[in-house]
Design a protein around this motif. Structure first.
Motif, PDB file in Angstrom:
ATOM      1  N   ASP A 136      -6.549  12.460   0.433  1.00 48.67           N
ATOM      2  CA  ASP A 136      -6.184  12.325  -0.974  1.00 48.67           C
ATOM      3  C   ASP A 136      -5.036  13.267  -1.309  1.00 48.67           C
ATOM      4  N   GLY A 137      -4.254  12.913  -2.332  1.00 46.98           N
ATOM      5  CA  GLY A 137      -3.284  13.839  -2.887  1.00 46.98           C
ATOM      6  C   GLY A 137      -1.928  13.855  -2.225  1.00 46.98           C
ATOM      7  N   VAL A 138      -1.681  12.940  -1.272  1.00 45.72           N
ATOM      8  CA  VAL A 138      -0.392  12.888  -0.575  1.00 45.72           C
ATOM      9  C   VAL A 138       0.183  11.480  -0.749  1.00 45.72           C
ATOM     10  N   VAL A 139       1.416  11.403  -1.223  1.00 46.50           N
ATOM     11  CA  VAL A 139       2.037  10.101  -1.517  1.00 46.50           C
ATOM     12  C   VAL A 139       2.476   9.428  -0.216  1.00 46.50           C
ATOM     13  N   PRO A 140       2.117   8.154   0.006  1.00 42.09           N
ATOM     14  CA  PRO A 140       2.554   7.451   1.214  1.00 42.09           C
ATOM     15  C   PRO A 140       4.078   7.355   1.294  1.00 42.09           C
ATOM     16  N   THR A 141       4.595   7.385   2.511  1.00 40.67           N
ATOM     17  CA  THR A 141       6.034   7.294   2.736  1.00 40.67           C
ATOM     18  C   THR A 141       6.502   5.844   2.673  1.00 40.67           C
ATOM     19  N   ASP A 142       7.799   5.665   2.439  1.00 44.08           N
ATOM     20  CA  ASP A 142       8.347   4.322   2.243  1.00 44.08           C
ATOM     21  C   ASP A 142       8.174   3.440   3.471  1.00 44.08           C
ATOM     22  N   ASP A 143       8.309   4.014   4.681  1.00 48.79           N
ATOM     23  CA  ASP A 143       8.185   3.180   5.875  1.00 48.79           C
ATOM     24  C   ASP A 143       6.778   2.621   6.037  1.00 48.79           C
ATOM     25  N   LEU A 144       5.785   3.398   5.679  1.00 56.97           N
ATOM     26  CA  LEU A 144       4.409   2.909   5.756  1.00 56.97           C
ATOM     27  C   LEU A 144       4.143   1.880   4.661  1.00 56.97           C
ATOM     28  N   ARG A 145       4.656   2.127   3.476  1.00 58.00           N
ATOM     29  CA  ARG A 145       4.514   1.141   2.394  1.00 58.00           C
ATOM     30  C   ARG A 145       5.128  -0.201   2.803  1.00 58.00           C
ATOM     31  N   ALA A 146       6.237  -0.155   3.528  1.00 65.01           N
ATOM     32  CA  ALA A 146       6.891  -1.384   3.968  1.00 65.01           C
ATOM     33  C   ALA A 146       5.992  -2.164   4.928  1.00 65.01           C
ATOM     34  N   VAL A 147       5.320  -1.461   5.833  1.00 65.79           N
ATOM     35  CA  VAL A 147       4.400  -2.130   6.753  1.00 65.79           C
ATOM     36  C   VAL A 147       3.228  -2.729   5.990  1.00 65.79           C
ATOM     37  N   TRP A 148       2.670  -1.993   5.062  1.00 73.57           N
ATOM     38  CA  TRP A 148       1.577  -2.536   4.261  1.00 73.57           C
ATOM     39  C   TRP A 148       2.018  -3.779   3.478  1.00 73.57           C
ATOM     40  N   GLY A 149       3.237  -3.744   2.942  1.00 72.57           N
ATOM     41  CA  GLY A 149       3.748  -4.895   2.209  1.00 72.57           C
ATOM     42  C   GLY A 149       3.911  -6.109   3.108  1.00 72.57           C
ATOM     43  N   GLU A 150       4.430  -5.891   4.305  1.00 76.49           N
ATOM     44  CA  GLU A 150       4.589  -7.001   5.257  1.00 76.49           C
ATOM     45  C   GLU A 150       3.234  -7.553   5.677  1.00 76.49           C
ATOM     46  N   GLU A 151       2.282  -6.657   5.880  1.00 74.91           N
ATOM     47  CA  GLU A 151       0.933  -7.099   6.226  1.00 74.91           C
ATOM     48  C   GLU A 151       0.358  -7.983   5.124  1.00 74.91           C
ATOM     49  N   GLU A 152       0.508  -7.556   3.876  1.00 71.76           N
ATOM     50  CA  GLU A 152      -0.018  -8.333   2.755  1.00 71.76           C
ATOM     51  C   GLU A 152       0.619  -9.715   2.691  1.00 71.76           C
ATOM     52  N   GLN A 153       1.927  -9.800   2.894  1.00 68.34           N
ATOM     53  CA  GLN A 153       2.612 -11.087   2.873  1.00 68.34           C
ATOM     54  C   GLN A 153       2.105 -12.009   3.979  1.00 68.34           C
ATOM     55  N   LEU A 154       1.915 -11.470   5.161  1.00 67.54           N
ATOM     56  CA  LEU A 154       1.423 -12.284   6.278  1.00 67.54           C
ATOM     57  C   LEU A 154       0.008 -12.796   6.010  1.00 67.54           C
ATOM     58  N   LEU A 155      -0.843 -11.950   5.471  1.00 63.89           N
ATOM     59  CA  LEU A 155      -2.208 -12.374   5.196  1.00 63.89           C
ATOM     60  C   LEU A 155      -2.258 -13.394   4.065  1.00 63.89           C
ATOM     61  N   GLU A 156      -1.401 -13.220   3.059  1.00 59.37           N
ATOM     62  CA  GLU A 156      -1.344 -14.216   1.975  1.00 59.37           C
ATOM     63  C   GLU A 156      -0.878 -15.564   2.492  1.00 59.37           C
ATOM     64  N   PRO A 164     -14.703  11.665  -3.429  1.00 59.61           N
ATOM     65  CA  PRO A 164     -13.520  12.534  -3.469  1.00 59.61           C
ATOM     66  C   PRO A 164     -13.461  13.467  -2.267  1.00 59.61           C
ATOM     67  N   VAL A 165     -12.257  13.649  -1.752  1.00 57.27           N
ATOM     68  CA  VAL A 165     -12.030  14.621  -0.687  1.00 57.27           C
ATOM     69  C   VAL A 165     -11.680  15.960  -1.333  1.00 57.27           C
ATOM     70  N   GLU A 166     -12.441  16.993  -1.007  1.00 56.07           N
ATOM     71  CA  GLU A 166     -12.237  18.332  -1.547  1.00 56.07           C
ATOM     72  C   GLU A 166     -12.157  19.315  -0.379  1.00 56.07           C
ATOM     73  N   PRO A 167     -10.960  19.502   0.169  1.00 60.17           N
ATOM     74  CA  PRO A 167     -10.819  20.313   1.387  1.00 60.17           C
ATOM     75  C   PRO A 167     -11.415  21.709   1.282  1.00 60.17           C
ATOM     76  N   GLU A 168     -11.311  22.304   0.123  1.00 64.96           N
ATOM     77  CA  GLU A 168     -11.801  23.665  -0.036  1.00 64.96           C
ATOM     78  C   GLU A 168     -13.310  23.782   0.183  1.00 64.96           C
ATOM     79  N   LYS A 169     -14.032  22.656   0.076  1.00 60.66           N
ATOM     80  CA  LYS A 169     -15.478  22.670   0.249  1.00 60.66           C
ATOM     81  C   LYS A 169     -15.907  22.431   1.693  1.00 60.66           C
ATOM     82  N   ILE A 170     -14.971  22.056   2.551  1.00 61.04           N
ATOM     83  CA  ILE A 170     -15.300  21.770   3.951  1.00 61.04           C
ATOM     84  C   ILE A 170     -15.295  23.093   4.714  1.00 61.04           C
TER      85      ILE A 170
END
Length: 245
Positions: free
Chosen positions: A111-131, A182-188
């Motif tokens: 949690d708490g880290v924004v995905p990078t554009d290259d990974l978003r592009a793969v997810w988008g392509e995956e979604e298009q193929l599955l649709e 929720p992921v709470e690293p401080e509690k691990i």
């Protein structure tokens, strides 16, 4: 719902949680050696491998993980989570830190880290193929994207088989409600080994760096040869990532 799981060997309990492009079969090359001195537990999360996914189901992968440990009478466990499996382990360890004595997170999101554009592009392509109902195309995309250059043809074919199985089960089920704790690293409180691969998407390295700054007891290991699934890419060498040496 029964979560398919397997137990091999005797000794301290060691839980292996598979990636979101795989299932419990991804650990096959490690289980024999690990079970020589551990009680090794593998499982298929809902919608993967041999665990079904009911239409409109409401569940929690992290809750299922804890339920399997309860069923087996395991109070504390070492846990290894690959990719999405590492995210599920983080959820469970955040809510029940006393249940986990050690964690290994292999190329895991958080949690708490924004995905990078290259990974978003793969997810988008995956979604298009599955649709477009091109499951084979989506499967090939995942194999190309999520296994590193050192993987054998056998490993790539296994990944293709596991990912195709996941698509078949999950697409048949349709929309489901998987509650993410929720992921709470401080509690691990357990020591955590964070593993990243130089050939992986940058986001997973960013997630490991984020966790390393927040976990009370973290070790960061960067693999120059690895992609996203090091235990499939170099199975023998990856044992050193899992075991305490």
């Amino acid at each position: 719902m029964t979560i398919a799981h397997w137990v091999v060997g005797d000794g301290p309990a060691l839980l292996l949680v598979h990636a979101g492009v795989a299932d419990a079969r991804m650990w096959a090359r490690q289980v024999d050696e690990l079970s020589q001195d551990h009680r090794v537990i593998t499982l298929d999360l809902r919608g993967y491998g041999e665990t079904p996914l009911e239409p409109a189901a409401k569940y929690s992968d992290a809750g299922d993980l804890i339920a399997v440990l309860d069923e087996l009478g395991v109070d504390t466990v070492e846990a290894v989570g690959a990719s999405y499996g590492g995210y599920v382990v983080q959820q469970a360890a955040s809510r029940h830190p006393e249940r986990f004595s050690r964690l290994v997170l292999l190329c895991a999101p958080t949690d708490g880290v924004v995905p990078t554009d290259d990974l978003r592009a793969v997810w988008g392509e995956e979604e298009q193929l599955l649709e477009a109902n091109d499951v084979d195309g989506a499967t090939d995309l995942m194999v190309r994207s999520f296994i590193g250059p050192d993987a054998s043809d056998e490993a790539r074919e296994l990944l293709r088989t596991m990912q195709k199985r996941a698509y078949d089960v999950q697409l048949a089920a349709g929309d489901v409600d998987n509650e993410e704790w929720p992921v709470e690293p401080e509690k691990i409180t357990a020591p955590v080994r964070l593993v990243t691969g130089a050939h992986d998407f940058a986001w997973f390295g960013n997630c490991a760096a984020y966790l390393a700054e927040r976990l009370p007891n973290a070790e960061l290991v960067e693999l120059p040869w690895a992609g996203h699934l090091p235990t499939l890419e170099r199975p023998a060498e990856a044992l050193g990532l899992v075991l305490v040496r």
